[in-house]
Design an enzyme around this catalytic site. Sequence first.
Site, mmCIF file in Angstrom:
data_model
loop_
_atom_site.group_PDB
_atom_site.id
_atom_site.type_symbol
_atom_site.label_atom_id
_atom_site.label_comp_id
_atom_site.label_asym_id
_atom_site.label_seq_id
_atom_site.Cartn_x
_atom_site.Cartn_y
_atom_site.Cartn_z
ATOM 1 N N ASN A 167 0.800 -1.224 0.000
ATOM 2 C CA ASN A 167 0.000 0.000 0.000
ATOM 3 C C ASN A 167 0.835 1.277 0.000
ATOM 4 O OD1 ASN A 167 -2.675 1.397 0.339
ATOM 5 N ND2 ASN A 167 -1.639 2.113 2.197
ATOM 6 N N ASP A 226 1.127 6.640 0.349
ATOM 7 C CA ASP A 226 0.534 5.563 -0.452
ATOM 8 C C ASP A 226 1.120 5.545 -1.857
ATOM 9 O OD1 ASP A 226 -1.299 5.493 1.755
ATOM 10 O OD2 ASP A 226 -2.778 4.579 0.416
ATOM 11 N N ASP A 257 -0.072 -6.921 3.337
ATOM 12 C CA ASP A 257 -0.453 -5.948 4.359
ATOM 13 C C ASP A 257 -1.498 -4.966 3.829
ATOM 14 O OD1 ASP A 257 0.075 -4.564 6.939
ATOM 15 O OD2 ASP A 257 0.829 -2.969 5.640
ATOM 16 N N HIS A 261 -6.853 -1.245 1.192
ATOM 17 C CA HIS A 261 -6.648 0.188 0.946
ATOM 18 C C HIS A 261 -5.816 0.489 -0.302
ATOM 19 C CE1 HIS A 261 -8.406 0.994 4.822
ATOM 20 N NE2 HIS A 261 -7.518 0.252 5.437
ATOM 21 N N GLU A 298 -4.375 -9.434 4.452
ATOM 22 C CA GLU A 298 -4.888 -8.744 5.637
ATOM 23 C C GLU A 298 -5.974 -7.793 5.147
ATOM 24 O OE1 GLU A 298 -3.863 -5.609 9.222
ATOM 25 O OE2 GLU A 298 -3.134 -5.304 7.201
#
Length: 566
Positions: A167, A226, A257, A261, A298
Amino acid sequence: MSDRRLFLVGLAGIIGLLLAGCSTAPAQPTTDDLAPAPALQPTPTLLPAPQATVTTGTGGLPWWNDRIFYEVFVRSFSDSDGDGIGDLQGLIDKLDYLNDGDPATGDDLGVTGIWLMPVAQSPSYHGYDVIDYRQIEADYGTNEDFKRLVEEAHRRGIAVIVDLVLNHTSSEHPWFLEASEAGSERENWYIWAGEPPFVNGPWGAPAWHKDGDRYYYGLFWEGMPDLNYRHGAVTEEMYDVAEFWLDEMGVDGFRLDAIQHLVEEGEVQANTPSTRAWLEGFYRLAHSTASDALLLGEVWTETGEVVKYIGDKVDVAFEFDLAGAILESVWRENRAAVQAAQQQVLDAYPQGQYAAFLTNHDQDRVMNQLRDDLEGARAAATLLLTNPGVPFVYYGEEVGMRGAKPDPRIRTPMQWDGSETAGFTAGTPWEKLDPSYETRNVAAQQGDPGSLLSHYRQLIRLRQEQPALRAGDMVLVDSDAQPVYAFLRFTGDEALLVVVNLSSEPVEEYALALGQGPLTSAVSAALLLGQGEVSAPTVNAQGGFEGYRPLPVLPPRSSTIVRLAP
Ligand code: CA
């Protein structure tokens, strides 16, 4: 997977990307504004769905369903050189504790997989902000040390997966330093805005951070900008990083991870169609590079959202709802929470295709959540290690380590013995030990058959010995006593009844019932875990039973496993 299924999966992925590409918005965010849901650039190497299928194990399930994983924070596991920081050599030195590779010995934990929290170069202690994706963190050792770790782990039958942080990078990553020069070639590797769009992160903190006269997007923290996955070069680079770890470093997969997002759509910061479309491309890349690669997501949200990722975006993902429900039921001494969550999980996922756990490095430890109730921790361990999901044990939970936030306090050095530094280092530990180390340690519990460590070992061994625990179906059993939670795990020729008394009091008045079940007409009962005189149920015409009491009394917080065989 059948060819037809492969075709359909492929088609779905292509349609997903076409839909994502239908927007007429500019292809990349401008520096003036956050473009509303700009198109996702076609991934540079959109591969067909992988043709090679994953190696299967017991019951035809993927290989990971035969595994029991252990989450390791290298910095806190074992220090080999006295600088107070755990390292790869320290972990290699302790592999025999995890699994010595000899099934005949009983003094190792017996796990068959490890998940390493980030091991790439990072300025932080935790490593979730990377500055070089192809270099092992200097505190931990070298790339050669890592390859040796993989070799030593594989020799013992332990698979190795590593955290891959997709991310965001560190704000100190050379990519970001270059990108922060307006007009540089790397500018579009990150997400910029002239005016902050005032979108906070899901936790209320600002997601936009000032850099000179503009702002960049960093959902978690200003130190973690990001990456911009709408920009094809970023996708290409991270594909290459994944190939590096699979091919060069020899890992067996990734824990991915924070992947909910990855790609924002306007103000929507989680679980967007663009995120899922991107992950389909990554899934194909990883599985075409290594067909057996385990992609573990995740996706920290509720079951109904997590399940959308399973099968063509990740292989399995952590089941946060179930983890919370297990601890809630143990805490409340009432099966309601775990029973409801487990049934939902059974209904939602393809058989066993989720990761079960109790806590991880982002949560207060089990012993803190259960207010230091060791017997409760035993019950929770039973529920984890008899679960159809692939089980993950956070390091130190097996000896009842304590730890509550802030984060460094839930990631304290492993407690090997009762000496001054808990056997973790010859120097000064990088983070102060938890005071529980004097009694809650491996050395103190090693030879004690009644210890929490012995309970973990026994359950792990049982799971290795009993195919039904790894790959069997699961059906919940009715119980007329609120604290008594029971279920069957079964294959064609084997049925195991698991009964956990969640109460801290003994339970005598109880009866188990299963209207319809897999049992043959007459079964005998043998106790695999627990104590007492076990009796067999009278099997009804539908293969179930009623009014069944396998033991006359269920001791407080007890775990009982009964084999019911013809
Ligand atoms: Ca060290």
